[in-house]
Design a protein around this motif. Sequence first.
Motif, PDB file in Angstrom:
ATOM      1  N   ASN A  63       0.800  -1.228   0.000  1.00 30.97           N
ATOM      2  CA  ASN A  63       0.000   0.000   0.000  1.00 30.97           C
ATOM      3  C   ASN A  63       0.830   1.274   0.000  1.00 30.97           C
ATOM      4  O   ASN A  63       0.291   2.371   0.146  1.00 30.97           O
ATOM      5  CB  ASN A  63      -0.952   0.013   1.205  1.00 30.97           C
ATOM      6  CG  ASN A  63      -0.210   0.117   2.531  1.00 30.97           C
ATOM      7  OD1 ASN A  63       0.993   0.354   2.577  1.00 30.97           O
ATOM      8  ND2 ASN A  63      -0.925  -0.060   3.622  1.00 30.97           N
ATOM      9  N   THR A  64       2.145   1.176  -0.146  1.00 29.78           N
ATOM     10  CA  THR A  64       2.978   2.360  -0.089  1.00 29.78           C
ATOM     11  C   THR A  64       3.722   2.563  -1.394  1.00 29.78           C
ATOM     12  O   THR A  64       4.244   1.609  -1.976  1.00 29.78           O
ATOM     13  CB  THR A  64       3.981   2.272   1.076  1.00 29.78           C
ATOM     14  OG1 THR A  64       4.925   3.336   0.969  1.00 29.78           O
ATOM     15  CG2 THR A  64       4.736   0.962   1.063  1.00 29.78           C
ATOM     16  N   ILE A  65       3.759   3.817  -1.855  1.00 28.39           N
ATOM     17  CA  ILE A  65       4.389   4.095  -3.142  1.00 28.39           C
ATOM     18  C   ILE A  65       5.882   3.801  -3.118  1.00 28.39           C
ATOM     19  O   ILE A  65       6.488   3.574  -4.154  1.00 28.39           O
ATOM     20  CB  ILE A  65       4.156   5.556  -3.571  1.00 28.39           C
ATOM     21  CG1 ILE A  65       4.773   6.527  -2.559  1.00 28.39           C
ATOM     22  CG2 ILE A  65       2.715   5.849  -3.799  1.00 28.39           C
ATOM     23  CD1 ILE A  65       4.869   7.936  -3.056  1.00 28.39           C
ATOM     24  N   GLY A  66       6.480   3.825  -1.933  1.00 25.68           N
ATOM     25  CA  GLY A  66       7.906   3.533  -1.833  1.00 25.68           C
ATOM     26  C   GLY A  66       8.228   2.059  -1.913  1.00 25.68           C
ATOM     27  O   GLY A  66       9.386   1.671  -1.933  1.00 25.68           O
ATOM     28  N   GLY A  67       7.189   1.209  -1.970  1.00 23.60           N
ATOM     29  CA  GLY A  67       7.442  -0.221  -1.986  1.00 23.60           C
ATOM     30  C   GLY A  67       7.952  -0.701  -0.638  1.00 23.60           C
ATOM     31  O   GLY A  67       8.173   0.081   0.290  1.00 23.60           O
ATOM     32  N   ILE A  68       8.137  -1.992  -0.508  1.00 23.91           N
ATOM     33  CA  ILE A  68       8.670  -2.567   0.725  1.00 23.91           C
ATOM     34  C   ILE A  68       9.662  -3.663   0.383  1.00 23.91           C
ATOM     35  O   ILE A  68       9.654  -4.207  -0.732  1.00 23.91           O
ATOM     36  CB  ILE A  68       7.556  -3.144   1.631  1.00 23.91           C
ATOM     37  CG1 ILE A  68       6.668  -4.116   0.847  1.00 23.91           C
ATOM     38  CG2 ILE A  68       6.732  -2.053   2.243  1.00 23.91           C
ATOM     39  CD1 ILE A  68       5.607  -4.790   1.679  1.00 23.91           C
ATOM     40  N   VAL A  69      10.512  -3.977   1.350  1.00 26.65           N
ATOM     41  CA  VAL A  69      11.518  -5.019   1.151  1.00 26.65           C
ATOM     42  C   VAL A  69      11.010  -6.344   1.697  1.00 26.65           C
ATOM     43  O   VAL A  69      10.483  -6.400   2.808  1.00 26.65           O
ATOM     44  CB  VAL A  69      12.840  -4.638   1.847  1.00 26.65           C
ATOM     45  CG1 VAL A  69      13.824  -5.796   1.795  1.00 26.65           C
ATOM     46  CG2 VAL A  69      13.447  -3.423   1.184  1.00 26.65           C
ATOM     47  N   LEU A  70      11.150  -7.380   0.905  1.00 31.34           N
ATOM     48  CA  LEU A  70      10.853  -8.739   1.368  1.00 31.34           C
ATOM     49  C   LEU A  70      12.120  -9.268   2.033  1.00 31.34           C
ATOM     50  O   LEU A  70      13.169  -9.396   1.381  1.00 31.34           O
ATOM     51  CB  LEU A  70      10.466  -9.626   0.181  1.00 31.34           C
ATOM     52  CG  LEU A  70      10.065 -11.072   0.516  1.00 31.34           C
ATOM     53  CD1 LEU A  70       8.745 -11.104   1.260  1.00 31.34           C
ATOM     54  CD2 LEU A  70       9.992 -11.904  -0.756  1.00 31.34           C
ATOM     55  N   ARG A  71      12.037  -9.575   3.326  1.00 30.34           N
ATOM     56  CA  ARG A  71      13.226  -9.970   4.088  1.00 30.34           C
ATOM     57  C   ARG A  71      13.186 -11.447   4.451  1.00 30.34           C
ATOM     58  O   ARG A  71      12.111 -12.051   4.540  1.00 30.34           O
ATOM     59  CB  ARG A  71      13.358  -9.116   5.347  1.00 30.34           C
ATOM     60  CG  ARG A  71      13.494  -7.628   5.029  1.00 30.34           C
ATOM     61  CD  ARG A  71      14.017  -6.827   6.185  1.00 30.34           C
ATOM     62  NE  ARG A  71      14.211  -5.429   5.818  1.00 30.34           N
ATOM     63  CZ  ARG A  71      15.272  -4.948   5.201  1.00 30.34           C
ATOM     64  NH1 ARG A  71      16.265  -5.773   4.891  1.00 30.34           N
ATOM     65  NH2 ARG A  71      15.376  -3.673   4.886  1.00 30.34           N
ATOM     66  N   SER A  72      14.374 -11.995   4.687  1.00 35.56           N
ATOM     67  CA  SER A  72      14.494 -13.429   4.949  1.00 35.56           C
ATOM     68  C   SER A  72      13.974 -13.815   6.330  1.00 35.56           C
ATOM     69  O   SER A  72      13.533 -14.949   6.535  1.00 35.56           O
ATOM     70  CB  SER A  72      15.960 -13.860   4.812  1.00 35.56           C
ATOM     71  OG  SER A  72      16.774 -13.127   5.718  1.00 35.56           O
ATOM     72  N   ASP A  73      14.020 -12.876   7.283  1.00 33.88           N
ATOM     73  CA  ASP A  73      13.583 -13.137   8.655  1.00 33.88           C
ATOM     74  C   ASP A  73      12.817 -11.929   9.173  1.00 33.88           C
ATOM     75  O   ASP A  73      12.930 -10.829   8.623  1.00 33.88           O
ATOM     76  CB  ASP A  73      14.797 -13.410   9.560  1.00 33.88           C
ATOM     77  CG  ASP A  73      15.541 -14.670   9.152  1.00 33.88           C
ATOM     78  OD1 ASP A  73      14.976 -15.758   9.343  1.00 33.88           O
ATOM     79  OD2 ASP A  73      16.663 -14.550   8.622  1.00 33.88           O
TER      80      ASP A  73
END
Length: 370
Positions: A63-73
């Motif tokens: 939901n954010t224009i900045g995107g998000i990081v998919l993290r391993s943990d």
Amino acid sequence: MKKFFLLLCLVAFISCKPRNTQKTEQIDTSQEEIQQSEVKEELHSKTDDKSEKNKTICYMYVNTIGGIVLRSDPDEKSYNIKSLLYKEKVQVVSRETQSVAISGVTSNWYRVRTEDDLMGYVLGAFLESNKEDLDFIEKYTGDFYLNEESDKPIISIKYLGTGEVSITAKPLHLNEQTENKSIYTILSSDEVFKCDLDGTATIQHNFYIKDDKLNYDYYYGKRREDDDGNLYYDETSKNYVLVKKGKNHLLNYFIDNFTGEFAKENEPQKTVAVINQISDDIFHINLTWKNFVGQYHEYGGDFSFSAVQDKNKVYEYSAEGGFTQVYFKVYLEDEKLKYKVACYKAYLDDDMNITEEYREDEVYTLIKIK
């Protein structure tokens, strides 16, 4: 007699042997049936688990224009698997029970699966359960006016996160009214805001969605008396299709947070990027880079807000000169401005082989200083 006794024993021995074989076979068969039963139960259990998972499958959207990081943990310092773009769809697998506070955002970590089958963790605050909510945010957040000539908004809608909006209405002949409401509630009834007053006069204000437009109905009714003493009801009703002027919520957010002067987080005293708005949707960025021999170079260019929404990318540049190559990329990630710099120089070693030496290959977090 002795012979007859021996013959009898021999017959008994022969007749006993097949019965023992049958008994052994029965035991083996029974064990095999038990094993098959266990396998069937295990398969049945797995099938039930699968069907149960299918019943509880939940999809959400960035939901954010900045995107998000998919993290391993479930840790902001864990490995960065990939960046998820605005409106990207993910399947929620599970949710951590403990909430965490990161950069002013308090939320739980969600374990999610992407559409390209990657598994990782993201903060739930950056996910929206309904794509319609995102469409609503783009279309119906901002300032709305009675017409193009109006200089003051009659209603303003601001997205608060987690599926809620703040509504500030300034209806005709009425003081300012505020209310927080869920997007789900609005979309379920198409009613945005309503206010009725009954006293010496009846005044009704109704803001609602119709034909993909924000409408405003105004009604005023008052009981009056004519010169002959007869009572009558004086009524006025109007309908306005409201006009949205200015920037949308997402563009306003980008302007507020990602225009100005920026420095590296670890070197806040030195400006390395300047972003300015030059028209409604177009921005310009200037970058200052210090090379490996201490010389300063400037790069820059225009970019559109639409490109930021589509790919989180603000600016990208690469250049080659002789045996040197540089690469720059400025992009949004986890609501932060990132600056990637890669520079290497190629040279011939003693055996006349081309060798590449990286002088810089880093990703910096930029902070706004002005």
